[in-house]
Design a protein around this motif. Structure first.
Motif, PDB file in Angstrom:
ATOM      1  N   SER A   6       0.838  -1.206   0.000  1.00 50.78           N
ATOM      2  CA  SER A   6       0.000   0.000   0.000  1.00 50.78           C
ATOM      3  C   SER A   6       0.872   1.254   0.000  1.00 50.78           C
ATOM      4  O   SER A   6       0.586   2.223  -0.717  1.00 50.78           O
ATOM      5  CB  SER A   6      -0.916  -0.017   1.225  1.00 50.78           C
ATOM      6  OG  SER A   6      -1.558   1.214   1.369  1.00 50.78           O
ATOM      7  N   ILE A   7       1.915   1.226   0.777  1.00 53.23           N
ATOM      8  CA  ILE A   7       2.848   2.361   0.826  1.00 53.23           C
ATOM      9  C   ILE A   7       3.482   2.572  -0.543  1.00 53.23           C
ATOM     10  O   ILE A   7       3.524   3.687  -1.062  1.00 53.23           O
ATOM     11  CB  ILE A   7       3.931   2.122   1.908  1.00 53.23           C
ATOM     12  CG1 ILE A   7       3.306   2.180   3.301  1.00 53.23           C
ATOM     13  CG2 ILE A   7       5.073   3.119   1.776  1.00 53.23           C
ATOM     14  CD1 ILE A   7       4.176   1.593   4.387  1.00 53.23           C
ATOM     15  N   LEU A   8       3.968   1.498  -1.140  1.00 50.83           N
ATOM     16  CA  LEU A   8       4.599   1.611  -2.454  1.00 50.83           C
ATOM     17  C   LEU A   8       3.631   2.139  -3.502  1.00 50.83           C
ATOM     18  O   LEU A   8       3.994   2.992  -4.317  1.00 50.83           O
ATOM     19  CB  LEU A   8       5.174   0.265  -2.892  1.00 50.83           C
ATOM     20  CG  LEU A   8       6.395  -0.225  -2.121  1.00 50.83           C
ATOM     21  CD1 LEU A   8       6.847  -1.581  -2.646  1.00 50.83           C
ATOM     22  CD2 LEU A   8       7.534   0.765  -2.196  1.00 50.83           C
ATOM     23  N   GLU A   9       2.407   1.649  -3.486  1.00 48.76           N
ATOM     24  CA  GLU A   9       1.402   2.120  -4.453  1.00 48.76           C
ATOM     25  C   GLU A   9       1.135   3.611  -4.280  1.00 48.76           C
ATOM     26  O   GLU A   9       1.042   4.352  -5.255  1.00 48.76           O
ATOM     27  CB  GLU A   9       0.095   1.335  -4.310  1.00 48.76           C
ATOM     28  CG  GLU A   9       0.122  -0.015  -4.960  1.00 48.76           C
ATOM     29  CD  GLU A   9       0.447   0.046  -6.449  1.00 48.76           C
ATOM     30  OE1 GLU A   9      -0.188   0.832  -7.184  1.00 48.76           O
ATOM     31  OE2 GLU A   9       1.344  -0.702  -6.887  1.00 48.76           O
ATOM     32  N   SER A  10       1.010   4.063  -3.051  1.00 50.64           N
ATOM     33  CA  SER A  10       0.746   5.473  -2.792  1.00 50.64           C
ATOM     34  C   SER A  10       1.927   6.345  -3.203  1.00 50.64           C
ATOM     35  O   SER A  10       1.735   7.439  -3.744  1.00 50.64           O
ATOM     36  CB  SER A  10       0.438   5.696  -1.312  1.00 50.64           C
ATOM     37  OG  SER A  10      -0.772   5.063  -0.975  1.00 50.64           O
ATOM     38  N   LEU A  11       3.134   5.876  -2.962  1.00 53.54           N
ATOM     39  CA  LEU A  11       4.316   6.666  -3.324  1.00 53.54           C
ATOM     40  C   LEU A  11       4.422   6.878  -4.829  1.00 53.54           C
ATOM     41  O   LEU A  11       5.001   7.858  -5.283  1.00 53.54           O
ATOM     42  CB  LEU A  11       5.589   6.015  -2.778  1.00 53.54           C
ATOM     43  CG  LEU A  11       5.748   6.046  -1.255  1.00 53.54           C
ATOM     44  CD1 LEU A  11       7.005   5.291  -0.840  1.00 53.54           C
ATOM     45  CD2 LEU A  11       5.767   7.461  -0.713  1.00 53.54           C
ATOM     46  N   LYS A  12       3.833   5.981  -5.591  1.00 53.87           N
ATOM     47  CA  LYS A  12       3.825   6.150  -7.055  1.00 53.87           C
ATOM     48  C   LYS A  12       3.075   7.418  -7.462  1.00 53.87           C
ATOM     49  O   LYS A  12       3.297   7.962  -8.533  1.00 53.87           O
ATOM     50  CB  LYS A  12       3.172   4.943  -7.733  1.00 53.87           C
ATOM     51  CG  LYS A  12       4.005   3.693  -7.722  1.00 53.87           C
ATOM     52  CD  LYS A  12       3.239   2.576  -8.421  1.00 53.87           C
ATOM     53  CE  LYS A  12       3.981   1.279  -8.384  1.00 53.87           C
ATOM     54  NZ  LYS A  12       3.227   0.186  -9.043  1.00 53.87           N
ATOM     55  N   ASN A  13       2.174   7.907  -6.609  1.00 54.87           N
ATOM     56  CA  ASN A  13       1.366   9.080  -6.910  1.00 54.87           C
ATOM     57  C   ASN A  13       2.018  10.403  -6.484  1.00 54.87           C
ATOM     58  O   ASN A  13       1.380  11.453  -6.563  1.00 54.87           O
ATOM     59  CB  ASN A  13      -0.013   8.951  -6.253  1.00 54.87           C
ATOM     60  CG  ASN A  13      -0.797   7.800  -6.833  1.00 54.87           C
ATOM     61  OD1 ASN A  13      -0.798   7.584  -8.038  1.00 54.87           O
ATOM     62  ND2 ASN A  13      -1.439   7.038  -5.976  1.00 54.87           N
ATOM     63  N   LEU A  14       3.237  10.334  -6.024  1.00 53.67           N
ATOM     64  CA  LEU A  14       3.939  11.565  -5.687  1.00 53.67           C
ATOM     65  C   LEU A  14       4.223  12.361  -6.960  1.00 53.67           C
ATOM     66  O   LEU A  14       4.441  11.774  -8.026  1.00 53.67           O
ATOM     67  CB  LEU A  14       5.278  11.258  -4.998  1.00 53.67           C
ATOM     68  CG  LEU A  14       5.199  10.720  -3.571  1.00 53.67           C
ATOM     69  CD1 LEU A  14       6.568  10.218  -3.133  1.00 53.67           C
ATOM     70  CD2 LEU A  14       4.684  11.784  -2.618  1.00 53.67           C
ATOM     71  N   ASN A  15       4.216  13.692  -6.842  1.00 53.02           N
ATOM     72  CA  ASN A  15       4.593  14.542  -7.978  1.00 53.02           C
ATOM     73  C   ASN A  15       5.977  14.149  -8.469  1.00 53.02           C
ATOM     74  O   ASN A  15       6.834  13.736  -7.690  1.00 53.02           O
ATOM     75  CB  ASN A  15       4.613  16.014  -7.572  1.00 53.02           C
ATOM     76  CG  ASN A  15       3.221  16.561  -7.357  1.00 53.02           C
ATOM     77  OD1 ASN A  15       2.242  16.021  -7.843  1.00 53.02           O
ATOM     78  ND2 ASN A  15       3.151  17.654  -6.623  1.00 53.02           N
ATOM     79  N   LYS A  16       6.202  14.321  -9.758  1.00 54.61           N
ATOM     80  CA  LYS A  16       7.462  13.912 -10.383  1.00 54.61           C
ATOM     81  C   LYS A  16       8.672  14.589  -9.724  1.00 54.61           C
ATOM     82  O   LYS A  16       9.659  13.925  -9.425  1.00 54.61           O
ATOM     83  CB  LYS A  16       7.433  14.237 -11.876  1.00 54.61           C
ATOM     84  CG  LYS A  16       8.616  13.712 -12.635  1.00 54.61           C
ATOM     85  CD  LYS A  16       8.503  13.992 -14.122  1.00 54.61           C
ATOM     86  CE  LYS A  16       9.728  13.438 -14.833  1.00 54.61           C
ATOM     87  NZ  LYS A  16       9.640  13.646 -16.268  1.00 54.61           N
TER      88      LYS A  16
END
Length: 174
Positions: A6-16
């Motif tokens: 879940s953490i990894l999936e959410s981190l994918k949504n960080l701004n570039k």
């Protein structure tokens, strides 16, 4: 493993631009092989080698620390006054009325997020001015409250420590 994914999936949504500044510091394998998983998603260049950089030096070089458990890795940057957030379900660590009240204050001042999606939204929105958020009087007040609540040494700590060492030394000699 579910929490880690879940953490990894959410981190994918960080701004570039934020994602480019991200460093992941693996602590230990603990059966998750987190270094390999993180490297596979974000790239090996985003892994920090704990053997080549002490944790203290790492936090001093950081713009923000994200922790998932309120232990040493969470407290040290608070002491060093480095912007730090706690993410995840940490209600077990805040197991009574007084501690839950503290957790609610942390949540209100954005030092605690009970889900990674909300933390990512906050980071994406505030990354360019994290220092402004961190230096707000409310944020600093709750930071100090956390430290005093959980980790404030007694006033005569050094005297007690000296006496303990003296006592232990005597017992070793005898």
């Amino acid at each position: 493993l579910t929490n880690f994914n879940s953490i990894l999936e959410s981190l994918k949504n960080l701004n570039k631009n934020l994602k480019q500044d991200l460093k992941y510091r693996p602590k230990e394998n603990a059966g998750l092989d987190s270094s390999k998983r993180f490297s596979k998603i974000f790239g090996a260049q985003f892994l920090e080698n704990p053997k080549s950089l002490s944790y203290y030096n790492s936090i001093k070089e950081s713009k923000l620390i994200i922790c998932f458990i309120p232990q040493t890795s969470f407290i040290e940057p608070l002491y060093a006054n480095i912007p730090t957030i706690l993410v995840g379900n940490n209600y077990g660590f805040f197991d009574n009325k007084e501690r839950r009240k503290l957790l609610l204050q942390m949540k209100n001042d954005k030092l605690f997020f009970d889900n990674t999606k909300e933390a990512v939204k906050f980071l994406n929105k505030n990354w360019g001015n994290i220092e402004n958020w961190w230096n707000k009087s409310g944020t600093q007040k709750i930071r100090k409250k956390i430290l005093n609540f959980y980790y404030s040494p007694e006033k005569d700590f050094s005297k007690k420590l000296f006496n303990l060492i003296k006592t232990e030394k005597r017992s070793l000699v005898n």
